[in-house]
Design an enzyme around this catalytic site. Sequence first.
Site, PDB file in Angstrom:
ATOM      1  N   PRO A 282       0.978  -1.192  -0.119  1.00 36.82           N
ATOM      2  CA  PRO A 282       0.074  -0.024  -0.005  1.00 36.82           C
ATOM      3  C   PRO A 282       1.074   1.236   0.175  1.00 36.82           C
ATOM      4  O   PRO A 282       1.809   1.200   0.697  1.00 36.82           O
ATOM      5  CB  PRO A 282      -0.950  -0.064   1.277  1.00 36.82           C
ATOM      6  N   GLY A 283       0.283   2.324  -0.753  1.00 36.21           N
ATOM      7  CA  GLY A 283       1.100   3.328  -0.719  1.00 36.21           C
ATOM      8  C   GLY A 283      -0.020   4.654  -0.332  1.00 36.21           C
ATOM      9  O   GLY A 283      -0.169   5.145   0.949  1.00 36.21           O
ATOM     10  N   ARG A 284      -0.691   5.177  -1.142  1.00 40.08           N
ATOM     11  CA  ARG A 284      -1.524   6.320  -1.020  1.00 40.08           C
ATOM     12  C   ARG A 284      -2.402   6.212   0.234  1.00 40.08           C
ATOM     13  O   ARG A 284      -2.448   7.129   1.007  1.00 40.08           O
ATOM     14  CB  ARG A 284      -2.440   6.404  -2.128  1.00 40.08           C
ATOM     15  N   ARG A 320      -1.083  16.526  -8.935  1.00 40.59           N
ATOM     16  CA  ARG A 320      -2.274  15.801  -9.290  1.00 40.59           C
ATOM     17  C   ARG A 320      -3.481  16.540 -10.081  1.00 40.59           C
ATOM     18  O   ARG A 320      -4.012  16.121 -10.785  1.00 40.59           O
ATOM     19  CB  ARG A 320      -2.614  15.343  -8.138  1.00 40.59           C
ATOM     20  N   CYS A 350       3.755  29.960 -15.126  1.00 45.67           N
ATOM     21  CA  CYS A 350       3.028  30.343 -16.264  1.00 45.67           C
ATOM     22  C   CYS A 350       2.555  29.252 -17.158  1.00 45.67           C
ATOM     23  O   CYS A 350       3.011  28.835 -18.023  1.00 45.67           O
ATOM     24  CB  CYS A 350       4.196  30.972 -17.101  1.00 45.67           C
ATOM     25  N   GLU A 351       1.432  28.594 -16.715  1.00 45.33           N
ATOM     26  CA  GLU A 351       0.793  27.720 -17.486  1.00 45.33           C
ATOM     27  C   GLU A 351      -0.872  27.740 -17.049  1.00 45.33           C
ATOM     28  O   GLU A 351      -0.958  27.944 -15.962  1.00 45.33           O
ATOM     29  CB  GLU A 351       1.079  26.301 -16.996  1.00 45.33           C
TER      30      GLU A 351
HETATM   31  C1  LIG Z   1       2.343   2.659  -7.026  1.00 49.11           C
HETATM   32  C2  LIG Z   1       2.350   1.101  -6.722  1.00 49.11           C
HETATM   33  C3  LIG Z   1       2.025   0.699  -5.477  1.00 49.11           C
HETATM   34  C4  LIG Z   1       1.250   1.536  -4.384  1.00 49.11           C
HETATM   35  O1  LIG Z   1      -0.010   2.195  -5.199  1.00 49.11           O
HETATM   36  P1  LIG Z   1      -0.875   3.134  -3.889  1.00 49.11           P
HETATM   37  O2  LIG Z   1      -2.150   3.291  -5.023  1.00 49.11           O
HETATM   38  O3  LIG Z   1      -0.104   4.355  -3.778  1.00 49.11           O
HETATM   39  O4  LIG Z   1      -1.302   2.220  -3.048  1.00 49.11           O
HETATM   40  C5  LIG Z   1       2.131  -0.507  -5.152  1.00 49.11           C
HETATM   41  N1  LIG Z   1       2.662  -1.465  -5.952  1.00 49.11           N
HETATM   42  C6  LIG Z   1       3.381  -1.046  -7.313  1.00 49.11           C
HETATM   43  C7  LIG Z   1       4.276  -2.074  -7.976  1.00 49.11           C
HETATM   44  C8  LIG Z   1       3.299   0.298  -7.492  1.00 49.11           C
HETATM   45  O5  LIG Z   1       3.932   0.672  -8.611  1.00 49.11           O
END
Ligand SMILES: *Cc1c(COP(=O)(O)O)cnc(C)c1O
Length: 423
Positions: A282-284, A320, A350-351
Amino acid sequence: MRLPGHPHIAYRGDRLHIDDLALDDLGSRFGTPLYAYSRRAMLDALAGYQRALAGRDHLICYAMKANSNLAVLQTFAQAGCGFDIVSGGEFERVLAAGGDPAKVVFSGVGKTRAEMAQALAAGVGCFNVESESELELLSEVAAAAGRPAGISLRVNPDVDARTHPYISTGLKDNKFGIAHDAALAAYRRAASLPGIEVLGIDCHIGSQITAAEPYLDALDRVLDLVEAVESAGIPLHHLDLGGGLGITYTDEQPPAAEALVGAMLGRIDARGHGHRRILLEPGRSLVGNAGVLLAEVLYLKRGGEKAFCIVDAAMNDLMRPAMYEAWMGIVACRLRDQAPQEMDVVGPVCESGDWLGRARSLAVQPGDRLAVLSAGAYGMSMASNYNTRGRAAEVLVDGDACWLIRDRETPADQFRGEHLVPR
Ligand SMILES: *Cc1c(COP(=O)(O)O)cnc(C)c1O
């Protein structure tokens, strides 16, 4: 007053707080643009995953491209996490933050020979390999280094994650992963290569996913493959089920991590795979709603029918909206007793694509500060120096404590490494 989806960001009286600190005070102390993150929010988000996985052999690999500040990595490393990385540079960050290289999985479609050698030398846990040609090169590099490379194949289950096309990665026409019907042959090849040790299987279908069904569909496809690969005599120890769980930016209602992972584990157990080690990336969902971007209102102006609120943060700080037309909440750090007006919140770059929010209802005056919500993920980590704008400072908050975790970038920082020519 609470903000839905943001348990650690709330108004107390007329002032917006992150944990126990007023965001206006952070702006006065550290300047703007400023990223502020709640460590408690990050650890709470992680705890949802940990509860679901308790009692099972597992590893949560934080996908650090969402937010790669060293102090953020330190937070997750101390909580027992590993990391999902996509470059050699990210690996250096893990090591600098005190992370365990053996808990690193290395993803990405374009790993270079140098990145493979670096990761092997540092003792990386697993390469998530995305093509047969990558497999051949990795075997060669590992044989030369005299140590086997542990791998998973990233398989492409061909399911629609129903998210933005730029962040959907599990359809067969994406550049990511090995096609489902080519995966068995690729595993046979992997098992025959001298530098390769097959550890598991991996899949990641996209980002900002707000429903459970794509995960369960992908999981079924992956388990079908696991059964086929093991029938061919190649044991697989772990299942890496990727990341991608979405967060609430506006009215999205993604499943809670605990419920989603619980449902996936239920499916895994029901199909007789409950003994396997589980990896997640997990990231986001770990950092997104833990952070805000603070900006100061510079000017209010009218252009034809439109009103503009010009702030000191821009697309270079937060990509984003410009890149995905993403909607992000924008609120005032101090509530004013005046009628709100509809305006576009734009930056100085400037966009015409340089906007943070369109048609927002705000009651603000020049000198006030705004908070862009849900900015903890894919905010600072995507920032650039376009227009020679220094990247923002970052602070980490925990209750009533706070630390500067990145200095504001100066112009000299930016052109360090550039050279005039002799004539
Ligand atoms: C970006 C990515 C993630 C995480 O994605 P999220 O949407 O931020 O949870 C996990 N695995 C891989 C391979 C990624 O490229």
